[in-house]
Design a protein around this motif. Structure first.
Motif, mmCIF file in Angstrom:
data_model
loop_
_atom_site.group_PDB
_atom_site.id
_atom_site.type_symbol
_atom_site.label_atom_id
_atom_site.label_comp_id
_atom_site.label_asym_id
_atom_site.label_seq_id
_atom_site.Cartn_x
_atom_site.Cartn_y
_atom_site.Cartn_z
ATOM 1 N N VAL A 21 -13.672 -1.900 -11.395
ATOM 2 C CA VAL A 21 -12.842 -3.112 -11.454
ATOM 3 C C VAL A 21 -12.848 -3.830 -10.107
ATOM 4 N N ARG A 22 -12.825 -3.083 -9.023
ATOM 5 C CA ARG A 22 -12.867 -3.730 -7.712
ATOM 6 C C ARG A 22 -14.187 -4.448 -7.504
ATOM 7 N N ILE A 23 -15.274 -3.871 -7.966
ATOM 8 C CA ILE A 23 -16.569 -4.550 -7.889
ATOM 9 C C ILE A 23 -16.534 -5.824 -8.720
ATOM 10 N N ARG A 24 -15.958 -5.758 -9.908
ATOM 11 C CA ARG A 24 -15.870 -6.960 -10.753
ATOM 12 C C ARG A 24 -15.015 -8.042 -10.093
ATOM 13 N N ILE A 25 -13.934 -7.643 -9.470
ATOM 14 C CA ILE A 25 -13.089 -8.614 -8.757
ATOM 15 C C ILE A 25 -13.910 -9.301 -7.669
ATOM 16 N N LEU A 26 -14.612 -8.519 -6.874
ATOM 17 C CA LEU A 26 -15.425 -9.094 -5.798
ATOM 18 C C LEU A 26 -16.468 -10.053 -6.351
ATOM 19 N N GLU A 31 -17.809 -16.344 -7.029
ATOM 20 C CA GLU A 31 -17.979 -17.603 -7.756
ATOM 21 C C GLU A 31 -16.887 -18.606 -7.428
ATOM 22 N N THR A 32 -15.640 -18.142 -7.316
ATOM 23 C CA THR A 32 -14.509 -19.039 -7.121
ATOM 24 C C THR A 32 -13.296 -18.251 -6.658
ATOM 25 N N ASP A 33 -12.401 -18.920 -5.971
ATOM 26 C CA ASP A 33 -11.105 -18.317 -5.663
ATOM 27 C C ASP A 33 -10.313 -18.250 -6.963
ATOM 28 N N ALA A 34 -9.398 -17.299 -7.067
ATOM 29 C CA ALA A 34 -8.657 -17.132 -8.318
ATOM 30 C C ALA A 34 -7.301 -16.508 -8.065
ATOM 31 N N CYS A 35 -6.358 -16.845 -8.921
ATOM 32 C CA CYS A 35 -5.062 -16.170 -8.886
ATOM 33 C C CYS A 35 -5.166 -14.927 -9.773
ATOM 34 N N VAL A 36 -4.201 -14.056 -9.675
ATOM 35 C CA VAL A 36 -4.237 -12.800 -10.424
ATOM 36 C C VAL A 36 -4.223 -13.057 -11.938
ATOM 37 N N THR A 37 -3.560 -14.131 -12.371
ATOM 38 C CA THR A 37 -3.539 -14.463 -13.799
ATOM 39 C C THR A 37 -4.930 -14.842 -14.284
ATOM 40 N N ASP A 38 -5.646 -15.631 -13.482
ATOM 41 C CA ASP A 38 -7.023 -15.997 -13.837
ATOM 42 C C ASP A 38 -7.922 -14.760 -13.876
ATOM 43 N N LEU A 39 -7.751 -13.892 -12.895
ATOM 44 C CA LEU A 39 -8.541 -12.653 -12.873
ATOM 45 C C LEU A 39 -8.225 -11.796 -14.093
ATOM 46 N N SER A 40 -6.962 -11.746 -14.469
ATOM 47 C CA SER A 40 -6.552 -10.972 -15.632
ATOM 48 C C SER A 40 -7.242 -11.479 -16.892
ATOM 49 N N ALA A 41 -7.288 -12.782 -17.055
ATOM 50 C CA ALA A 41 -7.935 -13.367 -18.236
ATOM 51 C C ALA A 41 -9.440 -13.108 -18.215
ATOM 52 N N ARG A 42 -10.040 -13.221 -17.045
ATOM 53 C CA ARG A 42 -11.494 -13.018 -16.952
ATOM 54 C C ARG A 42 -11.918 -11.572 -17.114
ATOM 55 N N LEU A 43 -11.125 -10.670 -16.583
ATOM 56 C CA LEU A 43 -11.512 -9.258 -16.584
ATOM 57 C C LEU A 43 -10.838 -8.446 -17.685
ATOM 58 N N ASN A 44 -9.957 -9.116 -18.430
ATOM 59 C CA ASN A 44 -9.276 -8.462 -19.546
ATOM 60 C C ASN A 44 -8.535 -7.192 -19.105
ATOM 61 N N ARG A 45 -7.779 -7.356 -18.030
ATOM 62 C CA ARG A 45 -6.976 -6.259 -17.483
ATOM 63 C C ARG A 45 -5.565 -6.789 -17.225
ATOM 64 N N VAL A 47 -2.156 -7.875 -15.406
ATOM 65 C CA VAL A 47 -1.879 -8.468 -14.097
ATOM 66 C C VAL A 47 -1.435 -7.407 -13.100
ATOM 67 N N SER A 48 -0.556 -6.518 -13.507
ATOM 68 C CA SER A 48 -0.046 -5.497 -12.578
ATOM 69 C C SER A 48 -1.167 -4.588 -12.075
ATOM 70 N N TYR A 49 -2.091 -4.251 -12.958
ATOM 71 C CA TYR A 49 -3.221 -3.405 -12.572
ATOM 72 C C TYR A 49 -4.108 -4.128 -11.555
ATOM 73 N N LEU A 50 -4.383 -5.396 -11.819
ATOM 74 C CA LEU A 50 -5.226 -6.156 -10.900
ATOM 75 C C LEU A 50 -4.525 -6.396 -9.570
ATOM 76 N N SER A 51 -3.240 -6.613 -9.591
ATOM 77 C CA SER A 51 -2.487 -6.769 -8.340
ATOM 78 C C SER A 51 -2.633 -5.526 -7.469
ATOM 79 N N HIS A 52 -2.579 -4.374 -8.101
ATOM 80 C CA HIS A 52 -2.749 -3.116 -7.383
ATOM 81 C C HIS A 52 -4.152 -3.032 -6.761
ATOM 82 N N GLN A 53 -5.167 -3.395 -7.524
ATOM 83 C CA GLN A 53 -6.542 -3.349 -7.023
ATOM 84 C C GLN A 53 -6.744 -4.363 -5.892
ATOM 85 N N LEU A 54 -6.155 -5.542 -6.042
ATOM 86 C CA LEU A 54 -6.267 -6.568 -5.006
ATOM 87 C C LEU A 54 -5.589 -6.117 -3.713
#
Length: 98
Positions: A21-26, A31-45, A47-54
């Motif tokens: 998931v961290r590789i996918r975030i990177l 490609e673009t800057d993103a908020c955690v909500t955008d990342l959540s939609a793109r990575l299908n994870r 928000v709380s999980y992605l916030s932790h990874q970020l």
């Protein structure tokens, strides 16, 4: 000569990155800057999980965050470490490697 603590620190960062998931975030952030909500939609994870990874990526100084109005956006850090990692990912994920 590099001392053991420097090597341990390098190993810690490499272990941190070695997470799908961290590789996918990177990769998304290349490609673009993103908020955690955008990342959540793109990575299908969640928000709380992605916030932790970020948070892990921020502490390793691989990503940075900044406020854009009411949103907190994330971007790749402009550090040599981030550039090195992204170059390694580009090399490893090239379709013609096989």
């Amino acid at each position: 000569m590099t001392d053991a603590s420097e090597i341990d620190a390098a190993v810690d960062v490499l272990r941190l990155i070695a997470h799908p998931v961290r590789i996918r975030i990177l990769l998304v952030l290349t490609e673009t800057d993103a908020c955690v909500t955008d990342l959540s939609a793109r990575l299908n994870r969640p928000v709380s999980y992605l916030s932790h990874q970020l948070r892990h990526l921020r502490h390793a100084r691989l990503v940075r965050r900044y406020r854009d109005g009411n949103r907190m956006n994330y971007a790749l850090a402009t550090t040599p470490a981030a550039g090195l990692i992204l170059e390694a990912l580009r090399h490893l994920l090239r379709p013609d490697r096989m």
